[in-house]
Design a protein around this motif. Sequence first.
Motif, short mmCIF file in Angstrom:
data_model
loop_
_atom_site.label_atom_id
_atom_site.label_comp_id
_atom_site.label_asym_id
_atom_site.label_seq_id
_atom_site.Cartn_x
_atom_site.Cartn_y
_atom_site.Cartn_z
N VAL A 35 -2.67 17.53 7.89
CA VAL A 35 -3.97 16.91 7.61
C VAL A 35 -3.79 15.76 6.61
O VAL A 35 -4.38 14.69 6.77
CB VAL A 35 -4.97 17.97 7.09
N LEU A 41 -7.09 18.97 13.81
CA LEU A 41 -7.51 17.57 13.91
C LEU A 41 -8.10 17.26 15.28
O LEU A 41 -9.10 16.57 15.41
CB LEU A 41 -6.31 16.64 13.65
N ASN A 67 -11.51 18.60 15.79
CA ASN A 67 -12.35 18.16 14.68
C ASN A 67 -13.83 18.23 15.06
O ASN A 67 -14.26 17.56 15.99
CB ASN A 67 -11.95 16.71 14.35
N LEU A 73 -9.01 11.48 10.42
CA LEU A 73 -9.75 12.62 9.89
C LEU A 73 -11.21 12.61 10.37
O LEU A 73 -11.86 13.64 10.40
CB LEU A 73 -9.72 12.63 8.36
N GLN A 74 -11.70 11.43 10.71
CA GLN A 74 -13.09 11.33 11.14
C GLN A 74 -13.21 11.12 12.65
O GLN A 74 -14.29 10.75 13.14
CB GLN A 74 -13.78 10.17 10.42
N ALA A 75 -12.12 11.36 13.38
CA ALA A 75 -12.13 11.24 14.85
C ALA A 75 -12.61 9.86 15.30
O ALA A 75 -13.35 9.74 16.27
CB ALA A 75 -13.00 12.35 15.47
#
Lengths: 188, 217
Positions: free
Chosen positions: A17, B21, B24, B113-115
């Motif tokens: 991550v 991920l 997500n 991380l925010q697609a």
Amino acid sequence: MARLFYLCILAGVVLTVLAAGVYPLPQHTRYRSMVSVVPDGGREEVFSMHWPQDRVQPLQAGRAGPIQQAGDLAQLSAADGASASAEIFRVRDVAGNVIGLASRSVTTVAGAAPDAGWVLLIPSRGTLFLGQQQRGDGAPAGGSVTGGTGEFAGLAGSYDEVRQTGKTAADGSSSGQIRLITRVQAAP
Amino acid sequence: MRILVAAAGLVVGIFFGALLLMLNPISLVQGTPAMLSGAVRVLAWESGGGFRGFELTPGGLFGLGSAAGRAAAFEDPALEHARVEIVALADDAGGPPVLGVRLSAIAPGNSLLQARLGTVAAWSLAWPGKGSVMLAGSENYWAPFRDGLWSAIRGRGFHPGHAHYQLPPLPRLEAPALVSGTGAFAGVRGSFREEYTPLAARPGDLTGSRQLSLATE
């Protein structure tokens, strides 16, 4: 041993991550905007294109389909003789830095002057759309700002198109410059 | 023995991290395609015509160009992640093909991380003898990227599983819209959506076979 295994699983998850968070996804190179303030409000910015060096030729041999290459134009013709054409350039600021791409599309409509429009994409800033009005003699004169995105969103204004043609070379090729002088302000 | 266990744990952890991920939950929230209202005409195009600029592949979106991609890319630093395409689009309303110029660039604010993994695009569409429209929008390739990656992890190559993707616009950017029109399209308002069908013959190619649904009112 089991504790070590689970701890390493946790470490793997966290590392993955974190790596996704810090991975350097592409960012656009940005040059300082060369904008001047005009006396009656708003701002002026000049975009220029030099030909032949700034022309972009994306058509690929054997893959163009119905699109024809007519000189410097990509052209599509209908059976009734009407046509649409496009030309693409790299765009420079007044300092000569290449800052974006521009396309100029022209459509012929029966019984009317050709419609033309510019799209300027500056990757680090946004997109600016310009609609052209032809002069009576057919030469491009300028027009209005029809829309924008990013830093150009919510702007209204006008522009002038100035073409300067250089000397024609011995092989018949020409060179020159197109300047788009835009004057914009916040849309009412 | 401890090193082997630690390495196995790390590999399993990386797998779970990648899974986290890919699944997500943000991607579910922002995966809604643009809504269209009014009369819709469908313009179909493939990657014919030609392009210059970055490759529209997962590598291209990550800034990792292949040797073939570098040949088509611009050398100017400001255009490193920009692309121009000229295409002929088939109009489902009939008539001659439409000349399309698509200028695009990797979107600002992409984030794993925010697609968010997409491009901003500006279209200039010209109907010979009828008029033209200019469009501005964005597409998020997260869903086909995620599905293609999952396919690759299972050893099947980069083949997104769905037959058809309606590409949603990127969050926090302007909604895809018809900016202006001329001729028969003068004064019309509207919106559009791009749809992507992966082609088995070109794994990893996110251009694939496309449809541009243009709604006008």
